[in-house]
Design an enzyme around this catalytic site. Sequence first.
Site, PDB file in Angstrom:
ATOM      1  N   ASP A   1     -28.338  -7.647  17.804  1.00  0.00           N
ATOM      2  CA  ASP A   1     -27.969  -7.485  16.425  1.00  0.00           C
ATOM      3  C   ASP A   1     -26.478  -7.416  16.234  1.00  0.00           C
ATOM      4  O   ASP A   1     -25.859  -7.220  17.148  1.00  0.00           O
ATOM      5  CB  ASP A   1     -28.185  -5.926  16.231  1.00  0.00           C
ATOM      6  CG  ASP A   1     -28.206  -5.309  14.915  1.00  0.00           C
ATOM      7  OD1 ASP A   1     -28.338  -6.401  13.888  1.00  0.00           O
ATOM      8  OD2 ASP A   1     -28.620  -4.180  14.646  1.00  0.00           O
TER       9      ASP A   1
ATOM     10  N   HIS B   1     -24.534 -16.301  13.231  1.00  0.00           N
ATOM     11  CA  HIS B   1     -25.649 -16.770  13.994  1.00  0.00           C
ATOM     12  C   HIS B   1     -25.498 -17.976  15.004  1.00  0.00           C
ATOM     13  O   HIS B   1     -25.958 -17.870  16.105  1.00  0.00           O
ATOM     14  CB  HIS B   1     -26.554 -17.081  12.878  1.00  0.00           C
ATOM     15  CG  HIS B   1     -27.164 -15.965  12.082  1.00  0.00           C
ATOM     16  ND1 HIS B   1     -27.452 -14.624  12.550  1.00  0.00           N
ATOM     17  CD2 HIS B   1     -27.328 -16.091  10.777  1.00  0.00           C
ATOM     18  CE1 HIS B   1     -27.780 -14.062  11.488  1.00  0.00           C
ATOM     19  NE2 HIS B   1     -27.638 -14.560  10.275  1.00  0.00           N
TER      20      HIS B   1
ATOM     21  N   ASN C   1     -37.373  -9.543   8.653  1.00  0.00           N
ATOM     22  CA  ASN C   1     -36.437 -10.236   8.374  1.00  0.00           C
ATOM     23  C   ASN C   1     -36.984 -11.312   7.172  1.00  0.00           C
ATOM     24  O   ASN C   1     -35.966 -12.040   6.826  1.00  0.00           O
ATOM     25  CB  ASN C   1     -35.959 -11.130   9.633  1.00  0.00           C
ATOM     26  CG  ASN C   1     -35.044 -10.484  10.620  1.00  0.00           C
ATOM     27  OD1 ASN C   1     -35.302 -10.429  11.851  1.00  0.00           O
ATOM     28  ND2 ASN C   1     -34.540  -9.475  10.059  1.00  0.00           N
TER      29      ASN C   1
ATOM     30  N   SER D   1     -36.415  -0.426  15.544  1.00  0.00           N
ATOM     31  CA  SER D   1     -36.949  -1.558  14.355  1.00  0.00           C
ATOM     32  C   SER D   1     -38.199  -2.109  14.874  1.00  0.00           C
ATOM     33  O   SER D   1     -38.079  -3.400  14.915  1.00  0.00           O
ATOM     34  CB  SER D   1     -35.672  -2.501  14.412  1.00  0.00           C
ATOM     35  OG  SER D   1     -34.481  -1.702  13.941  1.00  0.00           O
TER      36      SER D   1
HETATM   37  C1  FPP Z   1     -28.951  -9.812  14.000  1.00  0.00           C
HETATM   38  O1  FPP Z   1     -27.731  -9.958  13.705  1.00  0.00           O
HETATM   39  C2  FPP Z   1     -29.484 -11.174  14.551  1.00  0.00           C
HETATM   40  C3  FPP Z   1     -30.702 -11.897  13.888  1.00  0.00           C
HETATM   41  C4  FPP Z   1     -31.493 -11.286  12.969  1.00  0.00           C
HETATM   42  C5  FPP Z   1     -31.165 -13.137  14.292  1.00  0.00           C
HETATM   43  C6  FPP Z   1     -30.855 -13.480  15.961  1.00  0.00           C
HETATM   44  C7  FPP Z   1     -30.798 -14.970  16.017  1.00  0.00           C
HETATM   45  C8  FPP Z   1     -29.971 -15.671  16.681  1.00  0.00           C
HETATM   46  C9  FPP Z   1     -28.935 -15.102  17.603  1.00  0.00           C
HETATM   47  C10 FPP Z   1     -30.204 -17.012  16.629  1.00  0.00           C
HETATM   48  C11 FPP Z   1     -31.697 -17.584  16.887  1.00  0.00           C
HETATM   49  C12 FPP Z   1     -32.293 -17.172  18.088  1.00  0.00           C
HETATM   50  C13 FPP Z   1     -32.580 -18.204  19.317  1.00  0.00           C
HETATM   51  C14 FPP Z   1     -33.524 -17.279  20.354  1.00  0.00           C
HETATM   52  C15 FPP Z   1     -32.295 -19.473  19.301  1.00  0.00           C
HETATM   53  P1  FPP Z   1     -27.821  -9.569  11.902  1.00  0.00           P
HETATM   54  O2  FPP Z   1     -27.978 -10.866  11.022  1.00  0.00           O
HETATM   55  O3  FPP Z   1     -28.742  -8.652  11.660  1.00  0.00           O
HETATM   56  O4  FPP Z   1     -26.417  -8.951  11.780  1.00  0.00           O
HETATM   57  P2  FPP Z   1     -25.948  -7.667  11.005  1.00  0.00           P
HETATM   58  O5  FPP Z   1     -26.740  -6.554  11.296  1.00  0.00           O
HETATM   59  O6  FPP Z   1     -24.369  -7.661  11.373  1.00  0.00           O
HETATM   60  O7  FPP Z   1     -26.177  -8.293   9.520  1.00  0.00           O
END
Ligand code: FPP
Length: 245
Positions: free
Chosen positions: A19, A36, A67, A195
């Site tokens: 996260d 990302h 999501n 979550s």
């Molecule tokens: C959380 O950050 C992250 C995600 C919802 C996506 C996780 C995905 C990756 C790291 C990339 C793809 C994965 C792989 C396995 C190749 P957020 O967007 O919720 O951050 P925030 O809470 O600060 O908005």
Amino acid sequence: MKGALDLEKLPKHLAIIMDGNGRWAAEKGKNRLFGHKNGIQSVRAIVEESARLGIQHLTLYAFSTENWQRPKEEIGTLMRLLVQSLRSEFEKLLENNIKLQAIGQIETLPRSVQNELLHVINKTAINTNMTLTLALSYGAREEIVSATKKLSELVKNNLISPDDIDESALNEHLYTQQLPDVDLLIRTSGEQRISNFLLWQIAYAELYFTDVFWPDFREKSLHSALLNYQQRERRFGKTSAQINA
Ligand code: FPP
């Protein structure tokens, strides 16, 4: 945190809620895509380090059922990054003898993601060093409901009786049927909640929350989490004296 990691006392199953990509990028005045992309560098670092240390099962929450409510462009970007990562990391998975699996409603993912996933899953199926499980379009409540439906069908068709339904029977119908319970669950970015991730499987997991945003969570942060885990006493409902006996 000081001290050396005890490689004999690693969690068998480590699960991570990655996260903070968006907030990490915002802090730098960049867009979420930048977050990302850097998050993927952390995925690579943590997968390799976990395998190197000897963790047997690593499960990453990459995309939840919730999501899907994000803006369409962001979902598209995440799906594209996923396909690209599967392509670019495929050789590394083979090299490190890592088996890829996916849990969740995989059929709801775009075709391109499903195809790439199936390809890598098939090609790494015989690998034995570590199981890397990606939770994609995953929700724990949906998983439990789906397992309940499967058991109900078995009862309806007289293949089992209601008395046969116990914890292990339900466990066998979860997406994670091949995995042991989670020993350590890490969530990055300062949020302290689950979550809808692996609700059944974390019944006795140790929980570790860190303020570090996922794109900054690299080998050193993983070591800190593991050291912290190793200092805890896992009692599974028993007393301290029983555990030490
Ligand atoms: C959380 O950050 C992250 C995600 C919802 C996506 C996780 C995905 C990756 C790291 C990339 C793809 C994965 C792989 C396995 C190749 P957020 O967007 O919720 O951050 P925030 O809470 O600060 O908005």
